[in-house]
Motif scaffolding. Structure first.
Motif, PDB file in Angstrom:
ATOM      1  N   GLU A  45       0.815  -1.213   0.000  1.00  0.00           N
ATOM      2  CA  GLU A  45       0.000   0.000   0.000  1.00  0.00           C
ATOM      3  C   GLU A  45       0.854   1.270   0.000  1.00  0.00           C
ATOM      4  O   GLU A  45       0.450   2.307  -0.537  1.00  0.00           O
ATOM      5  N   ARG A  49       0.386   4.019  -2.844  1.00  0.00           N
ATOM      6  CA  ARG A  49       0.009   5.387  -2.452  1.00  0.00           C
ATOM      7  C   ARG A  49       0.919   6.412  -3.104  1.00  0.00           C
ATOM      8  O   ARG A  49       0.447   7.442  -3.616  1.00  0.00           O
ATOM      9  N   HIS A  50       2.209   6.140  -3.125  1.00  0.00           N
ATOM     10  CA  HIS A  50       3.142   7.116  -3.689  1.00  0.00           C
ATOM     11  C   HIS A  50       3.157   7.109  -5.212  1.00  0.00           C
ATOM     12  O   HIS A  50       3.472   8.131  -5.832  1.00  0.00           O
ATOM     13  N   ARG A  52       0.362   6.579  -7.016  1.00  0.00           N
ATOM     14  CA  ARG A  52      -0.915   7.142  -7.460  1.00  0.00           C
ATOM     15  C   ARG A  52      -1.222   8.523  -6.889  1.00  0.00           C
ATOM     16  O   ARG A  52      -1.810   9.362  -7.568  1.00  0.00           O
ATOM     17  N   ASN A  53      -0.809   8.775  -5.648  1.00  0.00           N
ATOM     18  CA  ASN A  53      -1.358   9.940  -4.946  1.00  0.00           C
ATOM     19  C   ASN A  53      -0.325  10.866  -4.312  1.00  0.00           C
ATOM     20  O   ASN A  53      -0.669  11.613  -3.390  1.00  0.00           O
ATOM     21  N   ARG A  54       0.908  10.864  -4.771  1.00  0.00           N
ATOM     22  CA  ARG A  54       1.871  11.798  -4.180  1.00  0.00           C
ATOM     23  C   ARG A  54       1.534  13.224  -4.629  1.00  0.00           C
ATOM     24  O   ARG A  54       0.846  13.424  -5.630  1.00  0.00           O
TER      25      ARG A  54
END
Length: 284
Positions: A45, A49-50, A52-54
């Motif tokens: 995860e 997360r990094h 897709r969503n940084r």
């Protein structure tokens, strides 16, 4: 060999060749990782997360040990990872003497978002500037800072300075995410038959991938410490540029790159040493 920068552009032929290659290679990686072999991933995860969503404009730099020529792309083929998405796919530093032997290979790997690097060419070789450009765009770049494949169950070797120089020179300090993996040396052994690699990936092997937590680098502070530590050091400047890309002289750069490299190496080694004892409870 031509670097074919035009083939690496996102708008080359409308982006269609890149999408085709990324999807095909992604499907291959997923088949090797999940159908032919068993892949267990810890802390996936954090990587997701990094990727897709940084924050916008903040680059991601992943670093890992290097167990085989299949590490990339198969290490991104685990379940749930968007490996077939050309927009999210990583850029990766790839050995020029392996991936860019001829025009066909050069074109293929360029479409696959690979940047040719000449091993032994130094940290200021021309294509390192392209890697810096990708970081300046806020992209995701992967490197193998050991510099070559090592299939022995041995400590992480002294890291090359290329990765450290990218961290120090990037306009925006990247999120640095360490990754350690095991098992690829069994999927693609360097000396399988007659001292050569197998023609195809082997199957029924176990692959383990451990994602670490981001490593924080206060680059301005590290530069200042490097200046202080290098005040009484001098070098010949052989092979180094006359201008200083980091705003530091050669001695300070050497101190800076050593400090960053040793920090990454120590973290990768701690992850490597502890990973064998934490494989009992997979976390996806």
């Amino acid at each position: 060999m031509t670097t074919m920068k035009w083939a690496a552009r996102a708008d080359h032929l409308g982006g269609i060749p890149r999408k085709m290659v990324i999807k095909a290679v992604g499907a291959f990686a997923k088949a090797v990782a999940n159908l032919l072999n068993t892949t267990t991933v810890y802390n996936a995860e954090t990587l997701l997360r990094h990727v897709r969503n940084r924050p916008p404009g903040v680059p991601l730099l992943t670093v890992s040990n290097h167990m085989s020529t299949l590490d990339d792309p198969v290490m991104w083929g685990f379940k749930g990872f968007p490996i077939t998405d050309a927009n999210l796919a990583r850029w990766v530093l790839a050995a020029e003497d392996i991936c860019f032997k001829n025009v066909v290979l050069s074109y293929f790997f360029r479409l696959g978002k690979c940047i040719p690097i000449t091993r032994g060419g130094g940290i200021y070789q021309e294509n390192m500037n392209e890697a810096l450009d990708r970081l300046a765009e806020g992209s995701w770049l992967h490197t193998f800072p050991e510099g070559k494949v090592c299939q022995e169950d041995a400590p992480i070797r002294r890291l090359k300075w290329g990765t450290a120089s990218l961290i120090a020179r990037a306009p925006v300090t990247p999120i640095v995410l360490p990754i350690v993996h095991h098992g690829f040396e069994k999927v693609m052994p360097e000396k399988y038959m007659f001292g050569r690699r197998p023609l195809l990936p082997l199957f029924n092997r176990d692959i383990t991938i451990v994602i670490g937590e981001p490593i924080t680098f206060d680059v301005p502070e590290l530069k200042q410490k490097a200046i202080e530590a290098s005040r009484h050091l001098s070098y010949s400047h052989a092979g180094w540029p006359n201008t200083t890309p980091c705003g530091l002289n050669e001695a300070a750069q050497r101190c800076l790159y050593t400090t960053i490299s040793e920090q990454i190496q120590n973290i990768l080694e701690k992850m490597r040493s502890s990973s064998k004892s934490c494989l009992k409870t997979p976390k996806r």
